[in-house]
Design an enzyme around this catalytic site. Structure first.
Site, PDB file in Angstrom:
ATOM      1  N   GLU A  73       9.659  16.329  14.939  1.00 42.02           N
ATOM      2  CA  GLU A  73      10.110  16.417  13.568  1.00 42.02           C
ATOM      3  C   GLU A  73       9.203  17.415  12.772  1.00 42.02           C
ATOM      4  O   GLU A  73       8.086  17.535  12.769  1.00 42.02           O
ATOM      5  CB  GLU A  73       9.823  15.039  13.124  1.00 42.02           C
ATOM      6  CG  GLU A  73      10.339  14.793  11.681  1.00 42.02           C
ATOM      7  CD  GLU A  73      10.035  13.362  11.325  1.00 42.02           C
ATOM      8  OE1 GLU A  73       8.934  12.738  11.545  1.00 42.02           O
ATOM      9  OE2 GLU A  73      10.954  12.711  10.635  1.00 42.02           O
ATOM     10  N   GLU A  93      10.345   1.779  10.069  1.00 40.04           N
ATOM     11  CA  GLU A  93      11.210   3.078   9.773  1.00 40.04           C
ATOM     12  C   GLU A  93      10.609   4.356  10.170  1.00 40.04           C
ATOM     13  O   GLU A  93       9.824   4.583   9.276  1.00 40.04           O
ATOM     14  CB  GLU A  93      11.859   2.962   8.215  1.00 40.04           C
ATOM     15  CG  GLU A  93      12.474   1.732   7.914  1.00 40.04           C
ATOM     16  CD  GLU A  93      13.950   1.836   8.781  1.00 40.04           C
ATOM     17  OE1 GLU A  93      14.299   2.648   9.016  1.00 40.04           O
ATOM     18  OE2 GLU A  93      14.455   0.663   8.706  1.00 40.04           O
ATOM     19  N   LYS A 131       0.936  -1.285  -0.041  1.00 39.87           N
ATOM     20  CA  LYS A 131      -0.062   0.199   0.096  1.00 39.87           C
ATOM     21  C   LYS A 131       0.863   1.240  -0.063  1.00 39.87           C
ATOM     22  O   LYS A 131       1.377   1.632   0.967  1.00 39.87           O
ATOM     23  CB  LYS A 131      -0.855   0.124   1.128  1.00 39.87           C
ATOM     24  CG  LYS A 131      -1.950   1.178   1.077  1.00 39.87           C
ATOM     25  CD  LYS A 131      -2.378   2.071   2.379  1.00 39.87           C
ATOM     26  CE  LYS A 131      -1.657   3.150   2.775  1.00 39.87           C
ATOM     27  NZ  LYS A 131      -1.622   4.246   2.212  1.00 39.87           N
ATOM     28  N   CYS A 183      13.506  11.825   6.193  1.00 43.76           N
ATOM     29  CA  CYS A 183      13.331  11.405   7.698  1.00 43.76           C
ATOM     30  C   CYS A 183      14.668  11.490   8.307  1.00 43.76           C
ATOM     31  O   CYS A 183      14.991  11.750   9.321  1.00 43.76           O
ATOM     32  CB  CYS A 183      12.933   9.853   7.692  1.00 43.76           C
ATOM     33  SG  CYS A 183      13.578   8.753   6.761  1.00 43.76           S
TER      34      CYS A 183
HETATM   35  P1  NAD Z   1       2.103   8.567   7.725  1.00 48.32           P
HETATM   36  O1  NAD Z   1       2.432   7.734   9.018  1.00 48.32           O
HETATM   37  O2  NAD Z   1       0.959   9.460   7.842  1.00 48.32           O
HETATM   38  O3  NAD Z   1       2.145   7.559   6.546  1.00 48.32           O
HETATM   39  C1  NAD Z   1       2.772   6.392   6.096  1.00 48.32           C
HETATM   40  C2  NAD Z   1       1.873   5.299   5.577  1.00 48.32           C
HETATM   41  O4  NAD Z   1       0.978   4.905   6.535  1.00 48.32           O
HETATM   42  C3  NAD Z   1       0.958   5.996   4.417  1.00 48.32           C
HETATM   43  O5  NAD Z   1       0.904   5.179   3.261  1.00 48.32           O
HETATM   44  C4  NAD Z   1      -0.304   6.001   4.972  1.00 48.32           C
HETATM   45  O6  NAD Z   1      -1.399   6.066   4.217  1.00 48.32           O
HETATM   46  C5  NAD Z   1      -0.380   4.719   6.150  1.00 48.32           C
HETATM   47  N1  NAD Z   1      -1.115   5.110   7.079  1.00 48.32           N
HETATM   48  C6  NAD Z   1      -1.683   6.277   7.699  1.00 48.32           C
HETATM   49  N2  NAD Z   1      -2.402   5.890   8.620  1.00 48.32           N
HETATM   50  C7  NAD Z   1      -2.661   4.258   9.033  1.00 48.32           C
HETATM   51  C8  NAD Z   1      -3.026   3.355   9.806  1.00 48.32           C
HETATM   52  N3  NAD Z   1      -4.014   3.865  10.709  1.00 48.32           N
HETATM   53  N4  NAD Z   1      -2.742   2.190   9.576  1.00 48.32           N
HETATM   54  C9  NAD Z   1      -1.848   1.673   8.579  1.00 48.32           C
HETATM   55  N5  NAD Z   1      -1.390   2.520   7.935  1.00 48.32           N
HETATM   56  C10 NAD Z   1      -1.631   3.902   7.868  1.00 48.32           C
HETATM   57  O7  NAD Z   1       3.483   9.364   7.452  1.00 48.32           O
HETATM   58  P2  NAD Z   1       3.760  10.035   5.997  1.00 48.32           P
HETATM   59  O8  NAD Z   1       2.942  11.506   6.393  1.00 48.32           O
HETATM   60  O9  NAD Z   1       3.263   9.376   4.768  1.00 48.32           O
HETATM   61  O10 NAD Z   1       5.303  10.377   6.070  1.00 48.32           O
HETATM   62  C11 NAD Z   1       6.059  11.165   6.749  1.00 48.32           C
HETATM   63  C12 NAD Z   1       6.743  10.491   8.181  1.00 48.32           C
HETATM   64  O11 NAD Z   1       7.384   9.493   7.615  1.00 48.32           O
HETATM   65  C13 NAD Z   1       7.543  11.316   8.590  1.00 48.32           C
HETATM   66  O12 NAD Z   1       7.226  11.318   9.894  1.00 48.32           O
HETATM   67  C14 NAD Z   1       8.989  10.807   8.308  1.00 48.32           C
HETATM   68  O13 NAD Z   1       9.905  10.977   9.354  1.00 48.32           O
HETATM   69  C15 NAD Z   1       8.545   9.401   8.164  1.00 48.32           C
HETATM   70  N6  NAD Z   1       9.537   8.839   7.529  1.00 48.32           N
HETATM   71  C16 NAD Z   1      10.383   7.762   7.901  1.00 48.32           C
HETATM   72  C17 NAD Z   1      11.459   7.283   7.233  1.00 48.32           C
HETATM   73  C18 NAD Z   1      12.481   6.191   7.776  1.00 48.32           C
HETATM   74  O14 NAD Z   1      13.001   5.387   6.837  1.00 48.32           O
HETATM   75  N7  NAD Z   1      12.799   6.210   8.802  1.00 48.32           N
HETATM   76  C19 NAD Z   1      11.282   7.590   5.816  1.00 48.32           C
HETATM   77  C20 NAD Z   1      10.596   8.367   5.338  1.00 48.32           C
HETATM   78  C21 NAD Z   1       9.616   8.698   6.009  1.00 48.32           C
END
Ligand code: NAD
Length: 472
Positions: free
Chosen positions: A379, A246, A171, A280
């Site tokens: 963040e 991650e 997804k 990130c």
């Molecule tokens: P997010 O957590 O909102 O979403 C990530 C994914 O999870 C999306 O596909 C989203 O649709 C899904 N999601 C949302 N709610 C969910 C739920 N209740 N159950 C299951 N899946 C769900 O994050 P984002 O806004 O897309 O990305 C930004 C964040 O990601 C930042 O905090 C960043 O630091 C982090 N990030 C971390 C890494 C890493 O490798 N550590 C890499 C990239 C981004």
């Protein structure tokens, strides 16, 4: 480029999604709708997981060399689409095309290439006393990914999972799903056995939760925010499914008094602002020795002021917009709060000029940030750099470690031994000394609330393997 995608990829075919509803994809530069994808449902997840489960035994039993050959075909199919991928990321995320070409399209190809090689050489069985210790694929993997590196984050899961012999249900983020569609066009062309790789686009609360909670998903590999990661881990815990997380970061860039300051600040600002700060691992806290502090601030302000904001397709643009209006508003709030908490604006800020349209935030540098304040602790995920003065190496380590995160970091010093001593004391998953290059085979992942597990290289492959002891 077909931007109205109507199908989902299940069991080796493009098929109609069950609900018929769609999600709009926006250009953050023009704020206009530029594409649509199906809004997947829990029923779609059920179909995808069933396909992945049915395919698992066959894929797990496929010879490593054959799995490597399939991944090699995928590499060829994806390479042929590299320009289209870069343009799609520039469109739906706003990354400047030059960076999108090098990082958003280029890096996943490098990672995939590394797993073509690793797939053909899986970890060997070991003999321990009277035991034969073997490694087996963990099973059906649910992969949930964010929008900031829409192909790389997927590839860092998909390639090692497939190399290990797992089957996958992906997804992608609902904000940047078009890039994932290009990947699945390439997967379709590469010809994996039906069910080995499946795509269900949709929202987190619907499709993401259905994957995380699915009784037949053996492992959930998640990249995204710490809050969502916690939710995913809770859902998986009900059935003791394996999770790899991650998550977020608030990484420290430690600049010691004997550093090459011009390089350290220039590279540091570039790192903090890469992808409009939506990275990130971004070094969002710059910790500078007091003796060089004013000099560093002047260099940082000059570097930030030199960034040109604009259309990602314009070759002169160095900084694109943020992914969404909500993200732009969040970042603005962080800047306002950082200034209200006593930070001193040295570049950018709320009144800096912006393009007329698009979800932009000016590249911003805030000095004298209190290490305990929100701007130093939370963040931001935007082009906002917090600069903090430190007294000595000891103090630098203490401030660097004053974080609930621990994903990345950097140290700069004219004395490599001194830099390494500081790097060893930083509670974080990775540290770059004096601007050392990115290594796609190095383990990638976080300490503390930055996550669980590691991606990339052999470390990333291990995440998708079970360990079995056979006594004889
Ligand atoms: P997010 O957590 O909102 O979403 C990530 C994914 O999870 C999306 O596909 C989203 O649709 C899904 N999601 C949302 N709610 C969910 C739920 N209740 N159950 C299951 N899946 C769900 O994050 P984002 O806004 O897309 O990305 C930004 C964040 O990601 C930042 O905090 C960043 O630091 C982090 N990030 C971390 C890494 C890493 O490798 N550590 C890499 C990239 C981004």
């Amino acid at each position: 480029m077909d931007l109205a995608r109507t199908d989902i990829y299940l069991d080796g075919h493009w098929v109609t999604a069950s609900a018929g509803q769609t999600l709009d994809v926006h250009s953050p530069t023009t704020e206009e709708v530029v594409g649509t994808v199906p809004a997947g449902t829990a029923a779609d997840v059920d179909r995808a997981v069933a396909a992945a489960r049915a395919a698992f035994d066959g894929w797990a039993a496929t010879a490593p060399a054959d799995r490597a050959a399939r991944l090699d075909r995928l590499h060829a199919a994806l390479s042929a689409r590299a320009d289209e991928i870069a343009r799609t990321v520039a469109l739906e995320l706003g990354t400047p095309l030059k960076v999108a070409t090098r990082v958003q399209a280029g890096l996943p190809l490098t990672v995939l290439r590394s797993y073509v090689d690793l797939a053909g050489h899986p970890p060997a069985a070991e003999t321990v006393g009277n035991s034969l210790v073997i490694r087996e694929p963990v099973g059906v993997v649910g992969a949930i990914t964010p929008w900031n590196y829409p192909l790389h984050q997927v590839m860092a899961k998909l390639a090692p999972a497939l190399a290990a012999g797992c089957t996958v249900v992906l997804k992608p983020s609902e904000l940047t799903p078009l890039t994932a569609y290009l990947l699945f066009d390439a997967i379709d062309e590469a010809g994996f056995p039906p069910g080995v790789v499946n795509l269900v686009p949709g929202t987190g609360p619907v499709v993401g939760e259905a994957i995380a909670a699915h009784p037949d998903v053996d492992m959930v590999s998640f990249t995204g925010s710490t809050a969502t990661g916690r939710r995913v881990a809770h859902l998986a815990a009900d059935r003791i499914a394996r999770v790899a997380l991650e998550l977020g970061g608030k990484s420290a860039n430690v600049i010691l008094d004997d550093a090459d300051l011009a390089t350290a600040v220039k590279v540091g600002v570039g790192n903090a602002f890469l992808n409009s700060g939506q990275t990130c691992t971004a070094w969002t806290r710059m910790l500078v020795h007091r003796d060089r502090y004013d000099e560093a601030l002047a260099l940082a302000a000059k570097a930030a002021d030199g960034y040109r904001l604009g259309d990602p397709f314009d070759p002169a643009t160095r900084l694109g917009p943020l992914v969404s209006a909500a993200q732009r508003d969040r970042v603005r709030d962080h800047v306002a709060r950082g200034l209200a908490d006593g930070g001193r604006l040295v570049a950018g800020g709320p009144d800096a000029p912006l393009p007329e349209r698009g979800w932009f935030v000016a590249p911003t540098v805030i000095a004298d940030v209190d290490p305990d304040s929100a701007l130093a602790q939370e963040e931001v995920f935007g082009p906002v750099l917090a600069v903090i003065p430190v007294d000595d190496d000891e103090h630098a380590v203490a401030v660097a470690n004053n974080s609930r995160y621990g994903l990345a970091g950097a140290v700069w010093s004219g004395d490599e031994e001194r830099a390494l001593a500081v790097a060893r004391r930083m509670r974080t998953g990775a540290v770059d000394v004096n601007g050392a290059p990115f290594n796609p085979l190095a383990p990638f992942g976080g300490y503390k609330q930055s996550g669980l597990g590691r991606e990339l290289g052999t470390y990333g492959l291990e995440e998708f393997l079970q360990t079995k002891a056979i006594q004889r």
